[in-house]
Scaffold this active site. Structure first.
Site, mmCIF file in Angstrom:
data_model
loop_
_atom_site.group_PDB
_atom_site.id
_atom_site.type_symbol
_atom_site.label_atom_id
_atom_site.label_comp_id
_atom_site.label_asym_id
_atom_site.label_seq_id
_atom_site.Cartn_x
_atom_site.Cartn_y
_atom_site.Cartn_z
ATOM 1 N N ALA A 187 0.802 -1.232 0.000
ATOM 2 C CA ALA A 187 0.000 0.000 0.000
ATOM 3 C C ALA A 187 0.841 1.292 0.000
ATOM 4 C CB ALA A 187 -0.984 -0.039 1.165
ATOM 5 N N ARG A 243 -5.061 0.220 -8.786
ATOM 6 C CA ARG A 243 -5.372 -0.797 -7.773
ATOM 7 C C ARG A 243 -6.333 -0.162 -6.767
ATOM 8 N NH1 ARG A 243 -0.834 -4.405 -5.537
ATOM 9 N NH2 ARG A 243 -2.641 -5.785 -5.376
ATOM 10 N N GLN A 282 4.193 -13.363 -2.312
ATOM 11 C CA GLN A 282 4.942 -12.238 -1.749
ATOM 12 C C GLN A 282 5.710 -12.660 -0.490
ATOM 13 O OE1 GLN A 282 1.796 -12.095 -2.821
ATOM 14 N NE2 GLN A 282 1.195 -10.054 -3.469
ATOM 15 N N ASP A 325 -3.998 -2.687 3.994
ATOM 16 C CA ASP A 325 -4.199 -1.844 2.803
ATOM 17 C C ASP A 325 -5.193 -0.728 3.072
ATOM 18 O OD1 ASP A 325 -2.912 -4.273 1.509
ATOM 19 O OD2 ASP A 325 -3.038 -2.807 -0.121
ATOM 20 N N ASN A 328 -6.529 -6.497 4.067
ATOM 21 C CA ASN A 328 -5.120 -6.839 3.812
ATOM 22 C C ASN A 328 -5.117 -8.051 2.876
ATOM 23 O OD1 ASN A 328 -2.276 -6.318 4.354
ATOM 24 N ND2 ASN A 328 -2.267 -8.287 5.395
ATOM 25 N N LYS A 329 -3.922 -8.459 2.491
ATOM 26 C CA LYS A 329 -3.761 -9.552 1.525
ATOM 27 C C LYS A 329 -4.658 -10.741 1.827
ATOM 28 C CE LYS A 329 -1.863 -9.632 -1.427
ATOM 29 N NZ LYS A 329 -2.579 -9.297 -2.702
HETATM 30 O O1 MRU Z 1 -1.112 -7.141 -3.442
HETATM 31 P P1 MRU Z 1 -0.020 -6.515 -2.632
HETATM 32 O O2 MRU Z 1 1.259 -7.282 -2.689
HETATM 33 O O3 MRU Z 1 0.155 -5.050 -2.964
HETATM 34 O O4 MRU Z 1 -0.552 -6.605 -1.131
HETATM 35 C C1 MRU Z 1 0.229 -6.079 -0.111
HETATM 36 C C2 MRU Z 1 -0.322 -6.297 1.245
HETATM 37 O O5 MRU Z 1 -1.353 -6.886 1.422
HETATM 38 C C3 MRU Z 1 0.420 -5.658 2.388
HETATM 39 O O6 MRU Z 1 0.252 -6.400 3.562
HETATM 40 C C4 MRU Z 1 -0.125 -4.245 2.629
HETATM 41 O O7 MRU Z 1 -0.165 -3.505 1.440
HETATM 42 C C5 MRU Z 1 0.648 -3.516 3.648
HETATM 43 S S1 MRU Z 1 2.224 -3.001 3.063
HETATM 44 C C6 MRU Z 1 3.021 -2.192 4.285
#
Ligand code: MRU
Length: 341
Positions: A49, A84, A188, A229, A239-240
């Site tokens: 994010a 996004r 990730q 996020d 979040n993810k």
């Molecule tokens: O799809 P992504 O890789 O952008 O998702 C990222 C996440 O879910 C992170 O946990 C979130 O953005 C926090 S980053 C400090």
């Protein structure tokens, strides 16, 4: 060891560490056109994010440097906003940079946009370090931590939020071991979080996402720390994908579940998590592993990139200004307002 930089600015170009190539190759992309930058965000060459917000902020600075700054700013703002939908930092950063760019002579718009983008990056770094300090204090001595996705320097700017807590906790001798969820479908965890933790020399093991319950049932997880996020006014947190499942498991096993996030990830205009837009991505990301199709031909898939963890499952939200506990309606607002004026 050199500090990590996920995103930066050099000689009129945006520098992005291409996260689709990690951990096998460390290559910086040099981007001079905001359209290319929007494509890089969509394709997750930069992700997480806060990093998405910073990259988009630099994208607006590129747009403001063109022949027709005001028109290009508008176009870039629209297109970058559409990359996004879930991370609120994207919209927050774009609004900040556009306002700064428009607050004076058009001829100076590019300079002002760039200064604002630089300020956002600098503030994120300071926020990460503060979150790391405050979060490390919450950790039990000698703990085993579980984290999901990548909320490290790659996802912010340099240090990380959830991984910032873990890195600082490790430096203070409080973190003994880290379980890293691989984080299907784009991995990730196994690609990026494992890469960052290895740079720090932190002891860890990658696990498949569906192994967390087994480990918790054996007492092998003392605490879970994830990023966010978007956090709604009542504390519900996007979040993810898979974070919600982890939070349910943590609750079942009495394991504290912390969300580490900068104030720029709060969206207090949204009363609750059900209003958070959830990105759905190309089903091929689910049907393929490493570009090789694993499902039979003709089979369809759904690919939700995020889920929402209800506030009731979250032990505390760790921000750069302090730690908020339930009831979040009051505590999150209090944190935000404590910095006003
Ligand atoms: O799809 P992504 O890789 O952008 O998702 C990222 C996440 O879910 C992170 O946990 C979130 O953005 C926090 S980053 C400090």
């Amino acid at each position: 060891m050199e500090d990590l930089r996920a995103v930066g600015w050099r000689d009129g170009r945006v520098m992005l560490l291409d996260q689709t190539l990690l951990p096998h190759e460390e290559r910086y992309l040099e981007i001079a056109d905001w359209r290319e930058l929007a494509e890089a965000i969509r394709g997750m060459k930069v992700r997480g994010a806060p990093a998405i917000g910073i990259a988009a902020a630099f994208g607006l600075a590129l747009a403001a440097g063109g022949d027709d700054p005001l028109r290009e700013l508008d176009r870039a703002y629209e297109e970058l906003s559409a990359t996004r939908p879930t991370a609120v930092n994207l919209f927050w950063a774009l609004r900040r940079v556009r306002e700064a760019a428009l607050a004076g002579e058009a001829g100076e718009a590019a300079r002002r946009a760039l200064e604002e983008a630089m300020a956002i990056a600098r503030e994120q770094d300071e926020a990460d370090r503060a979150i790391g300090e405050l979060g490390a204090r919450m950790l039990p001595e000698g703990c085993k931590v579980l984290t999901h996705c990548n909320a490290g320097g790659l996802a912010t700017y340099s240090y990380g939020t959830a991984l910032g807590v873990i890195k600082t906790g490790f430096r203070r001798g409080k973190v003994r071991f880290v379980w890293v969820d691989e984080t299907r479908p784009l991995l990730q965890g196994s690609r990026l979080t494992a890469w960052e933790l290895r740079r720090e020399g932190i002891d860890m093991a990658v696990i498949c996402d569906n192994m967390a319950g087994h480990l918790m049932s054996r007492g092998e997880v003392d605490v879970v720390v994830t990023g966010a996020d978007r956090v709604a006014a009542n504390g519900d947190t996007a979040n993810k994908i898979g974070t919600y499942t982890l939070a349910v498991l943590a609750h079942r096993h009495g394991v504290p579940f912390y969300v580490a996030a900068p104030l720029s990830s709060l969206d207090l205009d949204l009363p609750e998590g059900s209003a958070i837009p959830i990105e759905e991505r190309d089903p091929r990301e689910v049907l393929e592993v490493g570009g090789v199709r694993v499902a039979p031909p003709g089979v369809e898939a759904r690919n939700f990139a995020f889920d929402v963890t209800p506030a009731g499952l979250i032990t505390a939200v760790i921000t750069e200004r302090g730690v908020a506990g339930p009831p979040y309606e009051a505590s999150l607002r209090e944190l935000v307002h404590s910095g006003a004026g």
